[in-house]
Write an enzyme that holds these catalytic residues in place. Structure first.
Site, PDB file in Angstrom:
ATOM      1  N   GLU A 208      21.097   7.801  41.204  1.00  0.00           N
ATOM      2  CA  GLU A 208      20.991   6.510  42.117  1.00  0.00           C
ATOM      3  C   GLU A 208      21.526   7.143  43.486  1.00  0.00           C
ATOM      4  OE1 GLU A 208      22.651   7.155  39.245  1.00  0.00           O
ATOM      5  OE2 GLU A 208      22.756   5.060  37.857  1.00  0.00           O
ATOM      6  N   LYS A 507      21.807   8.840  30.620  1.00  0.00           N
ATOM      7  CA  LYS A 507      21.265   9.619  31.779  1.00  0.00           C
ATOM      8  C   LYS A 507      20.242  10.442  31.399  1.00  0.00           C
ATOM      9  CE  LYS A 507      25.678   9.775  34.510  1.00  0.00           C
ATOM     10  NZ  LYS A 507      26.455  10.814  35.277  1.00  0.00           N
TER      11      LYS A 507
HETATM   12  O1  F6P Z   1      28.817   7.408  35.613  1.00  0.00           O
HETATM   13  C1  F6P Z   1      29.432   8.789  35.515  1.00  0.00           C
HETATM   14  C2  F6P Z   1      29.766   9.270  36.733  1.00  0.00           C
HETATM   15  O2  F6P Z   1      29.847  10.484  36.547  1.00  0.00           O
HETATM   16  C3  F6P Z   1      31.397   8.788  36.994  1.00  0.00           C
HETATM   17  O3  F6P Z   1      32.072   9.298  36.470  1.00  0.00           O
HETATM   18  C4  F6P Z   1      31.190   9.125  38.484  1.00  0.00           C
HETATM   19  O4  F6P Z   1      32.249   8.476  39.207  1.00  0.00           O
HETATM   20  C5  F6P Z   1      29.901   8.552  38.919  1.00  0.00           C
HETATM   21  O5  F6P Z   1      28.956   8.827  37.874  1.00  0.00           O
HETATM   22  C6  F6P Z   1      29.194   9.059  40.232  1.00  0.00           C
HETATM   23  O6  F6P Z   1      29.189  10.389  40.367  1.00  0.00           O
HETATM   24  P1  F6P Z   1      29.096  11.236  41.561  1.00  0.00           P
HETATM   25  O7  F6P Z   1      30.332  11.226  42.460  1.00  0.00           O
HETATM   26  O8  F6P Z   1      28.981  12.764  41.101  1.00  0.00           O
HETATM   27  O9  F6P Z   1      27.802  10.928  42.299  1.00  0.00           O
END
Ligand code: F6P
Length: 540
Positions: A208, A507
């Site tokens: 995302e 994912k």
């Molecule tokens: O949803 C899983 C996760 O790994 C969370 O623990 C984390 O806060 C989020 O995705 C975003 O991850 P990143 O900071 O690595 O983009």
């Protein structure tokens, strides 16, 4: 590592099971009749934060047994392991030291025998100097935080909570969802010349965030050209190399270590957007408040230790009384993202069913966390809280000082918060309803037909939190309070609170499905998934 703890084999567990059948079924109003001083023995305060658990379905014997449970789980040793930087995130082989991110010079935090504080303080100063510089540039009027999960919810929640401390800096915006509509809605009306993006991602690989960051970069380049990226982007990550490859200049990349979990990371560079909004002075106060809670958690006696007591009440509610959710009701519009923030903090941490020994746990773990700001929730789901068939223990959070100049509003807000806690506990009996209906002139037939619908069983538990102010220090305390509550619960539930393997499968499958759009995907998945993919292809 934290040693495994088998709740069901503990002596306190047997006692609590018995207590749940007796004391757990008693009316809290009876406890008050027996002990009018109950509030005094069942509340405690730190500077600026009061917690009142006297409206919980807890007898003194229950509280004692819960503390015995914590002792059997060796909670003090567990707390020491946490603060000592032991690798208590055992499945990832990492320490859990977000407390270092709010520590002060002179505090000691070590990972593998190395003092982490010099690095923490250096990055903090660099990050805060950058935030203040951004705030002082009239050219930058908007900061857009691009991140998701812990890289979004904490900064967003605090930015909103401290709205009143945004004095003259840029407006702070947040984009998280991979739905392009989110990015569009935020960028709509923004001027690329006055906009800065902060890409926040611990891993710098999250689908995302990468999609949104690329699209934001294109949006900027389209108006200002490639060269503008260096002046309009900053990044926060443990993966500084990837941030560099994305095109962000090195003195605008703020790093942190893997011993800070994403959902516990707002205290460090992940809080850059918060600091751009409120400035370094207020940001330091936020850290100060959180550190004060760390000290309280380590030093307060068990009987007054707020995170410990709240964690134990949560375990009592979930395991022994069988309540499946925890509703969070902040009576402060500025705290309206607190429930969403706590959903991740709590549910991603304690929504587990494998024990630290690798065996399935034989008890319940994390409750579903949900909620909404009061008084809005009162006009939506409180009906179910008061008269539904299931019970949802509430954390009601109110603030003594007004958050706006509308003093009359604040009186009403506080009155509603206190009234809800009272109503949940006392309820309304059939005889009371009948009496009231008679006074209102209802006929006997009307009373027969309507009175059952107007009965409130009551005895619905809540804990009341009263903050002196909604200011950076108190908000820091409140968040750190919940972080430590989560730690204690995970410790007693014997789970690994600091990993999140449960988010991986979805994912991976999403990536797979994405790669298959162009294939004849038929037969690769279950028939329902195949059919849905086919339907979606039609609309691409
Ligand atoms: O949803 C899983 C996760 O790994 C969370 O623990 C984390 O806060 C989020 O995705 C975003 O991850 P990143 O900071 O690595 O983009």
């Amino acid at each position: 590592m934290l040693k495994p703890f088998h709740l069901s084999a503990s002596e306190a567990h047997q006692r609590l099971q018995e207590l749940a059948k007796v004391d757990g079924q008693r009316a809290v109003t009876e406890f008050f009749s027996e002990d009018p001083n109950r509030f005094h023995s069942m509340h405690a305060e730190t500077a600026g934060l009061l917690m009142d658990w006297s409206k919980q379905r807890i007898s003194k014997s229950t509280m004692k047994a819960l503390h015995e449970l914590a002792s059997e789980a060796d909670w003090q040793k567990g707390r020491k392991a946490l603060f000592s930087g032991d690798p208590i995130n055992q499945t990832e082989g990492r320490a859990v030291l977000h407390m270092a991110m709010r520590a002060e010079a002179g505090d000691s935090f070590n990972v593998n025998g190395l003092d982490v504080m010099p690095d923490v303080l250096e990055v903090r100063e660099k990050m805060l100097a950058f935030a203040d510089e951004v705030r002082s540039q009239p050219a930058i009027r908007n900061v857009v935080n691009i991140g998701i999960g812990g890289s979004d919810l904490g900064p967003l929640m605090v930015t909103k909570a401290l709205r009143r401390f945004h004095d003259g800096g840029p407006a702070i915006h947040f984009v998280s969802n991979v739905d392009g509509a989110h990015l569009d809605a935020v960028l709509d009306g923004l001027d690329p010349r006055t906009t800065m993006f902060v890409v926040v991602s611990k891993t710098f690989t999250t689908q995302e965030t990468m999609a949104n960051a690329m699209a934001a970069k294109d949006w900027l380049i389209e108006s200002l050209g490639e060269d503008a990226v260096k002046g309009h982007f900053a990044a926060v990550s443990t993966n500084m190399e990837a941030a560099g490859k994305f095109g962000i200049v090195s003195d605008r990349i703020f790093g942190f270590s893997d011993w800070v979990g994403g959902r516990y990371s707002l205290w460090g560079p992940v809080g850059l957007s918060i600091a751009c909004g409120i400035g370094s002075v207020h940001f330091r106060s936020l850290l100060k408040g959180a550190r004060a809670m760390d000290v309280h958690f380590q030093e307060a006696p068990d009987e007054q230790n707020l995170p410990l007591i709240s964690a134990l009440i949560g375990i009592w509610s979930r395991e022994y009384l069988g309540f499946e959710t925890q509703v969070v009701l902040p009576y402060a519009q500025d705290l309206d993202r607190l429930p969403a923030y706590l959903q991740q903090a709590d549910m991603e941490s304690n929504g587990k069913s494998t024990g630290r020994d690798g065996e399935p746990v034989a008890h319940h773990t994390g409750a579903v966390v949900w909620g909404e700001a009061g008084t809005n929730g009162q006009h939506a789901f409180y009906q179910l809280l008061h008269q539904g068939t299931s019970i949802h223990p509430a954390d009601i959070i109110a603030v003594k000082s007004p958050m706006s100049p509308h003093l009359g509003h604040h009186e009403k807000l506080l009155a509603n918060a206190i009234a809800q806690a009272e109503a949940l506990m006392v309820g309304k009996s059939k005889s009371q309803v009948v009496r009231e209906m008679k006074v209102d002139g209802a006929t006997p037939d009307e009373i027969d037909a309507i009175s059952p619908h107007r009965v409130f069983k009551g005895n619905r538990p809540s804990t009341f939190f009263l903050l002196d102010e909604l200011d950076p220090e108190t908000v820091g305390q409140l968040i750190a309070f919940y972080e430590h509550r989560i730690f204690v619960q995970g410790l007693i539930w014997n789970i690994c609170s600091y990993d999140q393997w449960g988010v991986e499968l979805g994912k991976v499958l999403a990536k797979q499905i994405l790669s298959e759009w162009s294939d004849e995907a038929k037969g690769k998945h279950d028939p329902s998934t195949d059919a849905l993919m086919k339907k979606c292809q039609i609309h691409r």
